[in-house]
Design a protein around this motif. Structure first.
Motif, PDB file in Angstrom:
ATOM      1  N   ASP A  67       0.830  -1.220   0.000  1.00  0.00           N
ATOM      2  CA  ASP A  67       0.000   0.000   0.000  1.00  0.00           C
ATOM      3  C   ASP A  67       0.856   1.258   0.000  1.00  0.00           C
ATOM      4  O   ASP A  67       2.050   1.176  -0.230  1.00  0.00           O
ATOM      5  CB  ASP A  67      -0.995   0.003   1.172  1.00  0.00           C
ATOM      6  N   PRO A  73      -4.296  -1.845  -1.176  1.00  0.00           N
ATOM      7  CA  PRO A  73      -4.359  -0.387  -1.027  1.00  0.00           C
ATOM      8  C   PRO A  73      -5.737   0.111  -0.585  1.00  0.00           C
ATOM      9  O   PRO A  73      -5.859   1.198  -0.050  1.00  0.00           O
ATOM     10  CB  PRO A  73      -4.029   0.133  -2.431  1.00  0.00           C
ATOM     11  N   SER A 105      -4.909  -3.196   6.022  1.00  0.00           N
ATOM     12  CA  SER A 105      -3.547  -3.132   5.501  1.00  0.00           C
ATOM     13  C   SER A 105      -2.591  -2.583   6.558  1.00  0.00           C
ATOM     14  O   SER A 105      -2.881  -1.586   7.217  1.00  0.00           O
ATOM     15  CB  SER A 105      -3.530  -2.222   4.263  1.00  0.00           C
TER      16      SER A 105
END
Ligand code: SF4
Ligand code: SF4
Lengths: 181, 233
Positions: A181, B99, B104
Motif C-alpha cells: 500500500d 491499497p 492493511s
C-alpha cells in the motif's frame, strides 16, 4: 558504453507510480546522468525511436489500447517491469472483474445516480478503444521480467531497482521495500 | 517438570509435555509461521502455513504434539517455498486489493506475504465474484478477503455463548455468514475484538477506519514473527 535507455508508460493506472518515480527527489539529476529516456510521459516522447534497455509500466490492461501499448513496449524493451499494484494484479480498476461489462456500462452511463435523468448513452464512437471483459495484470498478456509492488511502490524501491539494473547488481530487497500500500 | 528435548533445523530446544511443536518452538525463540492459529484458541490446523517436516513427514506444527527427540525441519527451502505458495494461493483465491483495505499494515496474511517477499503470486488471479455484507449495525463483512480460518466462528460469541459467525455452504461456495440479530447485539468492544481476531480485513468495525497512520501499524517496520525470534547463538 552508451547510457542505458529507459521507457515508461501508464496504462490503466493513475500516474501515482510515475509520481513515485519523481519522488526520488534530487536523485532525478543523477538518474538523468545515468540513463537516457525514450518513449515516456516524463519527456513526452510519444513513439519509440530505438530499442530500450528498461521499460517501466504502471497500470493493468483494461482496454484494447492498453494491450497494443503493452505489446509495443514488450517489442522495444529488453527488460520489462510491472510497476505497482495495478500492473501486477489490476488494482482498483479490477474491482469490476467478475461483473459483466454490460452491467458496468449500464451503471456508469445509464442508471448511475449522476447520469442525466433525460437519459444517457453508452459511448460507442469507433475511435474509442474497446473495453476488455475484465482488467488483466500485465504478466497475463506479455512476459514480464520483474515486479515492483506497492500503491505506489516507494521511490526508494524504484530507485534501488533502477540503480541495481543499471549497475548490473542484484537488488537487495529489505523489509521496508516490499509493501502493498 | 519433565523436559522434552527436540531440535528445530539443528538447533537444540526443550519443551514441556502437552505443548505443540509450534508452541515449544516459540518458547525457544523459533518462529514457525501460522495464520489460522490464534493464541488461546484450540488450533484447527486448517491453513497449513505452519507445515513442518518431522522424520520426512509433513505435519501442522500448530496441532502436532511435541514428542521426545524429534528432529523438526522448519526453514528448509522447499518448505518455505510451499508456505509461500500457500500464501500466494490465498491472495489469488480471494480479492485482496491491499491499497483499499482498512486492515492493511495490520493484516496477518499481508504480513506473511511481506515476510516471504511475495512480489507477485505464481498463480493466476481468480477474481471470484464475492459480496460485501454491510447490513449489520456494528460490523461489515467483506467476503472478498475472508480466508475461512474460522477464528471468528470460535471467538465472536454473545454473552450467553452463541456464535455470531458460522460457515455456510461447502467447498468453493463456502462462506462465513453472520447472524444479523446476534451481530446487532454486540457491544462496541466486542465488535472491535471481532475485527482484531480476524487475521485479514474480512470483519471491519464500522464508523472507524484507517485510524493508525502508515508507519505506525503493526507490520510496517518489523516482520511478523520477529517478536518470537531470537538469533541463533
Ligand atoms: S485482507 Fe490483508 S491481504 Fe487482503 S486486502 Fe486486506 S490487507 Fe491485503
Ligand atoms: S471472517 Fe475473518 S476470522 Fe472469520 S473466517 Fe473469515 S478470515 Fe477468518
Amino acid at each position: 558504453m552508451s547510457k542505458p535507455i529507459v521507457a515508461t508508460a501508464s496504462l490503466a493506472g493513475c500516474f501515482g507510480c510515475h509520481m513515485s518515480i519523481l519522488d526520488i527527489d534530487e536523485r532525478i539529476l543523477t538518474l538523468i546522468d545515468l540513463v537516457e529516456f525514450n518513449k515516456s510521459p516524463i519527456d513526452d516522447i510519444k513513439t519509440f525511436s530505438k530499442t530500450c534497455d528498461i521499460g517501466l509500466i504502471e497500470g493493468g490492461c483494461c482496454n484494447s489500447e492498453n494491450v497494443e501499448n503493452l505489446r509495443d513496449f514488450r517489442k522495444h524493451c529488453k527488460i520489462l517491469i510491472s510497476v505497482g499494484e495495478c500492473a501486477i494484479m489490476g488494482g482498483l480498476p479490477a474491482l469490476r472483474n467478475g461483473i459483466p461489462v454490460k452491467d458496468c456500462f449500464a451503471e456508469a452511463y445509464l442508471n448511475g445516480p449522476t447520469v442525466d435523468p433525460a437519459g444517457g448513452i453508452i459511448p460507442n464512437d469507433p475511435e474509442l478503444p474497446i473495453i476488455l471483459d475484465r482488467v488483466y495484470p500485465l504478466h497475463e498478456i506479455v512476459k514480464i521480467d520483474a515486479f515492483l509492488p506497492g500503491c505506489p511502490p516507494s521511490a526508494e524501491l524504484i530507485w534501488k531497482a533502477l540503480t541495481a539494473l543499471i549497475e548490473g547488481k542484484p537488488l537487495e530487497l529489505t523489509y521496508d521495500l516490499v509493501k502493498f500500500d | 517438570m519433565s523436559k522434552i528435548k527436540f531440535s528445530v533445523d539443528g538447533r537444540e530446544c526443550f519443551g514441556k509435555p502437552g505443548q505443540t511443536i509450534l508452541e515449544a518452538a516459540r518458547d525457544n525463540g523459533v518462529y514457525i509461521p501460522s495464520l489460522c492459529r490464534y493464541e488461546g484458541l484450540k488450533p484447527t490446523g486448517s491453513c497449513r502455513i505452519c507445515t513442518v517436516r518431522v522424520g520426512g513427514r509433513y505435519m501442522a506444527a500448530c496441532t502436532q504434539p511435541l514428542s521426545e527427540g524429534i528432529t523438526v525441519e522448519n526453514t528448509a527451502p522447499d518448505l518455505e517455498d510451499m508456505r509461500r505458495a500457500m500464501i500466494e494461493m490465498l491472495f489469488v483465491g480471494g480479492n485482496h486489493m491491499c491499497p483499499t483495505c482498512e486492515k492493511s499494515g495490520n493484516c496477518e496474511l499481508q504480513a506473511l506475504a511481506y515476510r516471504y517477499q511475495m512480489l507477485v503470486p505464481r498463480f493466476p488471479y481468480q477474481f471470484p465474484l464475492r459480496t460485501i455484507d454491510p447490513t449489520g449495525p456494528k460490523l461489515l463483512v467483506d467476503h472478498n478477503r475472508c480466508i475461512k480460518c474460522h477464528r471468528c466462528v470460535a471467538m465472536v460469541k454473545t454473552k450467553d455463548g452463541k456464535s455470531v459467525f458460522g460457515p455456510l455452504y461447502r467447498s468453493k461456495r463456502k462462506k462465513i455468514g453472520a447472524d444479523l440479530t446476534l451481530a446487532a447485539g454486540l457491544t462496541d468492544d466486542q465488535a472491535k475484538k471481532a475485527m482484531d481476531h480476524c487475521p485479514v480485513g474480512a470483519i471491519l468495525k464500522k464508523e472507524i477506519g484507517f485510524a493508525v497512520p502508515i508507519g505506525r501499524r503493526t507490520y510496517d517496520k518489523a516482520p511478523i514473527g520477529s517478536d518470537v525470534e531470537t538469533p541463533r547463538t
